[in-house]
Design a protein around this motif. Structure first.
Motif, PDB file in Angstrom:
ATOM      1  N   PRO A   1     -39.228 -13.995  42.415  1.00 54.23           N
ATOM      2  CA  PRO A   1     -38.149 -13.010  42.806  1.00 54.23           C
ATOM      3  C   PRO A   1     -37.287 -13.177  44.160  1.00 54.23           C
ATOM      4  CG  PRO A   1     -40.264 -11.994  42.792  1.00 54.23           C
ATOM      5  CD  PRO A   1     -40.327 -13.347  42.409  1.00 54.23           C
ATOM      6  N   ILE A   2     -38.152 -13.744  44.994  1.00 51.37           N
ATOM      7  CA  ILE A   2     -37.687 -13.998  46.393  1.00 51.37           C
ATOM      8  C   ILE A   2     -36.882 -15.183  46.158  1.00 51.37           C
ATOM      9  CG2 ILE A   2     -38.142 -14.592  48.624  1.00 51.37           C
ATOM     10  CD1 ILE A   2     -40.370 -12.796  48.748  1.00 51.37           C
ATOM     11  N   ALA A   3     -37.146 -16.178  45.762  1.00 57.60           N
ATOM     12  CA  ALA A   3     -36.380 -17.361  45.636  1.00 57.60           C
ATOM     13  C   ALA A   3     -34.954 -16.940  44.863  1.00 57.60           C
ATOM     14  CB  ALA A   3     -36.983 -18.469  45.100  1.00 57.60           C
ATOM     15  N   THR A   4     -35.102 -16.491  43.933  1.00 57.46           N
ATOM     16  CA  THR A   4     -33.927 -16.030  43.083  1.00 57.46           C
ATOM     17  C   THR A   4     -32.939 -15.255  43.786  1.00 57.46           C
ATOM     18  OG1 THR A   4     -35.208 -15.990  40.929  1.00 57.46           O
ATOM     19  CG2 THR A   4     -33.121 -15.021  40.868  1.00 57.46           C
ATOM     20  N   LEU A   5     -33.581 -14.195  44.488  1.00 55.04           N
ATOM     21  CA  LEU A   5     -32.674 -13.350  45.280  1.00 55.04           C
ATOM     22  C   LEU A   5     -31.981 -14.269  46.618  1.00 55.04           C
ATOM     23  CD1 LEU A   5     -34.646 -10.008  45.494  1.00 55.04           C
ATOM     24  CD2 LEU A   5     -32.490 -10.341  44.471  1.00 55.04           C
ATOM     25  N   THR A   6     -32.884 -15.249  47.080  1.00 56.17           N
ATOM     26  CA  THR A   6     -32.321 -15.761  48.185  1.00 56.17           C
ATOM     27  C   THR A   6     -30.954 -16.996  47.823  1.00 56.17           C
ATOM     28  OG1 THR A   6     -34.400 -16.007  49.265  1.00 56.17           O
ATOM     29  CG2 THR A   6     -32.803 -17.631  49.696  1.00 56.17           C
ATOM     30  N   VAL A   7     -31.147 -17.613  46.495  1.00 58.51           N
ATOM     31  CA  VAL A   7     -30.146 -18.425  45.867  1.00 58.51           C
ATOM     32  C   VAL A   7     -28.910 -17.516  45.621  1.00 58.51           C
ATOM     33  CG1 VAL A   7     -29.555 -19.648  43.834  1.00 58.51           C
ATOM     34  CG2 VAL A   7     -31.897 -19.816  45.003  1.00 58.51           C
ATOM     35  N   TYR A   8     -29.115 -16.451  44.882  1.00 59.87           N
ATOM     36  CA  TYR A   8     -27.922 -15.638  44.768  1.00 59.87           C
ATOM     37  C   TYR A   8     -27.324 -15.267  45.980  1.00 59.87           C
ATOM     38  CZ  TYR A   8     -27.952 -15.740  39.582  1.00 59.87           C
ATOM     39  OH  TYR A   8     -27.897 -16.030  38.224  1.00 59.87           O
ATOM     40  N   CYS A   9     -28.068 -14.697  46.900  1.00 57.86           N
ATOM     41  CA  CYS A   9     -27.479 -14.442  48.013  1.00 57.86           C
ATOM     42  C   CYS A   9     -26.848 -15.530  48.951  1.00 57.86           C
ATOM     43  CB  CYS A   9     -28.407 -13.851  49.131  1.00 57.86           C
ATOM     44  SG  CYS A   9     -29.101 -12.083  48.567  1.00 57.86           S
ATOM     45  N   GLU A  10     -27.344 -16.570  49.254  1.00 63.45           N
ATOM     46  CA  GLU A  10     -26.716 -17.672  49.628  1.00 63.45           C
ATOM     47  C   GLU A  10     -25.392 -18.064  48.876  1.00 63.45           C
ATOM     48  OE1 GLU A  10     -29.602 -20.979  49.889  1.00 63.45           O
ATOM     49  OE2 GLU A  10     -30.598 -20.081  51.570  1.00 63.45           O
ATOM     50  N   GLY A  11     -25.528 -18.093  47.432  1.00 61.73           N
ATOM     51  CA  GLY A  11     -24.146 -18.468  46.718  1.00 61.73           C
ATOM     52  C   GLY A  11     -22.944 -17.279  46.978  1.00 61.73           C
ATOM     53  N   LEU A  12     -23.453 -16.106  47.088  1.00 59.46           N
ATOM     54  CA  LEU A  12     -22.596 -15.165  47.246  1.00 59.46           C
ATOM     55  C   LEU A  12     -21.928 -15.246  48.722  1.00 59.46           C
ATOM     56  CD1 LEU A  12     -23.975 -11.845  45.827  1.00 59.46           C
ATOM     57  CD2 LEU A  12     -22.130 -12.970  44.983  1.00 59.46           C
ATOM     58  N   ARG A  13     -22.591 -15.697  49.614  1.00 60.77           N
ATOM     59  CA  ARG A  13     -22.088 -15.871  51.024  1.00 60.77           C
ATOM     60  C   ARG A  13     -21.292 -16.915  51.148  1.00 60.77           C
ATOM     61  NH1 ARG A  13     -26.688 -16.420  53.408  1.00 60.77           N
ATOM     62  NH2 ARG A  13     -26.740 -18.639  53.368  1.00 60.77           N
ATOM     63  N   ASP A  14     -21.607 -18.034  50.422  1.00 62.83           N
ATOM     64  CA  ASP A  14     -20.971 -19.336  50.295  1.00 62.83           C
ATOM     65  C   ASP A  14     -19.605 -19.308  49.588  1.00 62.83           C
ATOM     66  OD1 ASP A  14     -22.850 -20.238  52.340  1.00 62.83           O
ATOM     67  OD2 ASP A  14     -24.016 -21.356  50.715  1.00 62.83           O
ATOM     68  N   GLY A  15     -19.500 -18.495  48.506  1.00 66.58           N
ATOM     69  CA  GLY A  15     -18.658 -18.384  47.544  1.00 66.58           C
ATOM     70  C   GLY A  15     -18.711 -19.172  46.662  1.00 66.58           C
ATOM     71  N   VAL A  16     -20.003 -19.729  46.475  1.00 64.54           N
ATOM     72  CA  VAL A  16     -20.303 -20.467  45.021  1.00 64.54           C
ATOM     73  C   VAL A  16     -20.415 -19.550  43.909  1.00 64.54           C
ATOM     74  CG1 VAL A  16     -21.880 -22.152  43.962  1.00 64.54           C
ATOM     75  CG2 VAL A  16     -21.395 -22.336  46.451  1.00 64.54           C
ATOM     76  N   THR A  17     -20.827 -18.341  44.073  1.00 62.68           N
ATOM     77  CA  THR A  17     -20.983 -17.249  43.231  1.00 62.68           C
ATOM     78  C   THR A  17     -20.454 -16.309  43.371  1.00 62.68           C
ATOM     79  OG1 THR A  17     -23.352 -18.297  42.703  1.00 62.68           O
ATOM     80  CG2 THR A  17     -22.943 -16.193  41.790  1.00 62.68           C
ATOM     81  N   THR A  18     -19.791 -15.656  42.230  1.00 60.14           N
ATOM     82  CA  THR A  18     -19.064 -14.323  42.404  1.00 60.14           C
ATOM     83  C   THR A  18     -19.816 -13.093  41.838  1.00 60.14           C
ATOM     84  OG1 THR A  18     -17.935 -14.593  40.395  1.00 60.14           O
ATOM     85  CG2 THR A  18     -17.024 -15.635  42.418  1.00 60.14           C
ATOM     86  N   TRP A  19     -19.629 -12.105  42.412  1.00 56.64           N
ATOM     87  CA  TRP A  19     -20.310 -10.666  41.752  1.00 56.64           C
ATOM     88  C   TRP A  19     -19.611 -10.833  40.568  1.00 56.64           C
ATOM     89  CZ3 TRP A  19     -24.375  -8.540  43.564  1.00 56.64           C
ATOM     90  CH2 TRP A  19     -24.853  -7.233  43.012  1.00 56.64           C
ATOM     91  N   SER A  20     -20.619 -10.651  39.486  1.00 58.97           N
ATOM     92  CA  SER A  20     -20.098 -10.394  38.351  1.00 58.97           C
ATOM     93  C   SER A  20     -21.438  -9.326  37.619  1.00 58.97           C
ATOM     94  CB  SER A  20     -20.084 -11.670  37.562  1.00 58.97           C
ATOM     95  OG  SER A  20     -21.475 -12.303  37.450  1.00 58.97           O
ATOM     96  N   PRO A  21     -21.229  -8.914  36.264  1.00 60.45           N
ATOM     97  CA  PRO A  21     -22.369  -8.197  35.704  1.00 60.45           C
ATOM     98  C   PRO A  21     -23.672  -8.851  35.430  1.00 60.45           C
ATOM     99  CG  PRO A  21     -20.227  -7.753  34.652  1.00 60.45           C
ATOM    100  CD  PRO A  21     -19.884  -8.985  35.659  1.00 60.45           C
ATOM    101  N   GLU A  22     -23.252 -10.399  35.336  1.00 59.48           N
ATOM    102  CA  GLU A  22     -24.659 -11.174  35.292  1.00 59.48           C
ATOM    103  C   GLU A  22     -25.399 -11.284  36.494  1.00 59.48           C
ATOM    104  OE1 GLU A  22     -27.482 -13.656  33.629  1.00 59.48           O
ATOM    105  OE2 GLU A  22     -26.104 -12.274  32.572  1.00 59.48           O
ATOM    106  N   THR A  23     -24.563 -11.263  37.513  1.00 63.74           N
ATOM    107  CA  THR A  23     -25.124 -11.588  38.948  1.00 63.74           C
ATOM    108  C   THR A  23     -25.900 -10.282  39.521  1.00 63.74           C
ATOM    109  OG1 THR A  23     -23.511 -13.099  39.754  1.00 63.74           O
ATOM    110  CG2 THR A  23     -24.945 -11.960  41.353  1.00 63.74           C
ATOM    111  N   GLU A  24     -25.184  -9.148  38.969  1.00 62.03           N
ATOM    112  CA  GLU A  24     -25.703  -7.991  39.280  1.00 62.03           C
ATOM    113  C   GLU A  24     -27.009  -7.663  38.360  1.00 62.03           C
ATOM    114  OE1 GLU A  24     -24.501  -3.012  38.733  1.00 62.03           O
ATOM    115  OE2 GLU A  24     -23.146  -4.581  38.036  1.00 62.03           O
TER     116      GLU A  24
END
Length: 385
Positions: free
Chosen positions: A167-190
């Motif tokens: 879970p920590i690795a998953t949260l870290t990846v999504y946080c980095e993706g959101l910070r770098d703009g690679v991932t956007t906030w979406s229902p799937e991300t939430e």
């Protein structure tokens, strides 16, 4: 280190020998003084009377000489006896201390190893009597339990680190993706981030429950609860999950004993939820899980039996261990914290009952039996039974 150990052992042995010798000298000294006082008080008058009966005149010079000889002989005899006794005491002290040196040294060395964290240290046969053998067995049992505790602690830390990593690795990846703009906030991300944070929260809560239960700090709100109600409530919470998985849930609440038990209904419901959830993970689509209860001597058994994967003889002893995952069913479903069965057994123990598992073998299903003891089984209508 050898020199230090030898020196320490020598000083310990010297202290034991000195104390043992001193104790024997005190006993011998007290005995000799007692014998001397008794001989001085009783001996001369009695000897004097016998001399008069033998025909010696009271004013005879021979009488005084004989009595003096008697006193001198008694004093010399006591002195010689004391010297011989001291020599014997020294010999006995030397022999006994030599006999005790080896076992005490072995016990001291093993204790020193355990104090340094080497819990595998054991004491072999001492050959120094029953008492030392009992002490050796008690020490080895203590060391074995300490070793098991340390192994459990290390395994727990390793398993906990493993459980936290995903879970920590998953949260870290999504946080980095959101910070770098690679991932956007979406229902799937939430959804992903919510699932992982809930998983961490559930793991923390489960660890707290296990610790509280094993330390005897688990608070129970006991009340007289019908067994049928416990079974029905536990089944209702899982019916939808069983229906989604295509597994039949056979609940025999009506056939359960019409009795009440003193139990915390919320905690027992937690146990049944864990047991039914475990059975559902192990049972493939088309299988069945039974939930029923039966009365035994001064107790009630609640049984959860499935027709699923089953367990081997090697898996059974470990099924209640923290984070234990011994089969593919658990590997497929990582939603649980791996602590459900551990918490369930701890709750059963807190009620003064037990939770046991059995299985005929792999592929032949498993059975879990929750036993809740009752001092007096009363019927649901309040009448005694």
């Amino acid at each position: 280190m050898n020199g230090m150990s030898t020196g320490s052992s020598s000083s310990g042995r010297g202290g034991l020998a000195s104390r043992l010798m001193l104790a024997q000298v005190l006993v011998l000294g007290a005995s000799v003084v007692t014998a001397g006082v008794v001989a001085a008080i009783v001996g001369p008058p009695l000897f004097h009377e016998h001399l008069l009966e033998a025909g010696l005149a009271p004013d005879s010079p021979l009488l005084a000489h004989v009595e003096q000889a008697y006193r001198d002989a008694s004093l010399v005899s006591l002195a010689v006896a004391l010297v011989i006794s001291l020599a014997c005491a020294a010999a006995v002290t030397w022999y006994v201390t030599r006999r005790m040196q080896a076992p005490l040294g072995a016990l001291s060395n093993a204790a020193r190893e355990v104090s340094r964290g080497h819990f595998g240290a054991r004491v072999g046969p001492l050959g120094a009597g029953t008492e030392f053998d009992e002490l050796r067995q008690a020490f080895n049992l203590m060391a074995s339990q300490l070793e098991q505790t340390e192994d459990t602690r290390r395994r727990l830390l390793s398993d906990l680190a493993h459980e936290l990593r995903t879970p920590i690795a998953t949260l870290t990846v999504y946080c980095e993706g959101l910070r770098d703009g690679v991932t956007t906030w979406s229902p799937e991300t939430e959804r992903v981030m919510t699932d992982q944070t809930e998983r961490l929260a559930r793991l923390a809560a489960d660890l707290d429950d296990v610790s509280r239960a094993e330390e005897g700090r688990l608070t129970l709100e006991l009340s007289a609860t019908p067994v049928r109600e416990l079974i029905w409530s536990g089944a209702q919470a899982k019916r939808e999950a069983f229906a989604r998985q295509g597994v039949k849930l056979d609940v025999r609440a009506a056939e359960a004993p019409d009795v009440r038990v003193q139990a915390d209904s919320r905690r027992v419901g937690q146990v049944l939820d864990n047991l039914l959830g475990n059975a559902l993970r192990h049972t493939p689509r088309g299988g069945a899980v039974q939930l029923f209860a039966r009365a035994v001597t001064e107790a009630v058994e609640i049984v959860v039996a499935d027709t699923g994967d089953g367990m081997s003889a090697d898996q059974l002893p470990h099924v209640f261990e923290r984070f234990y995952r011994g089969d593919t069913a658990r590997d497929r479903d990582r939603a649980g914290s791996g602590l459900g069965l551990t918490i369930s057994r701890a709750i059963a123990d807190a009620h003064g009952g037990s939770l046991v598992a059995s299985s005929p073998g792999p592929g032949r299903g498993s059975t879990f039996i929750l036993t809740l003891p009752v001092g007096r089984i009363a019927s649901s209508d309040g009448s005694g039974r």
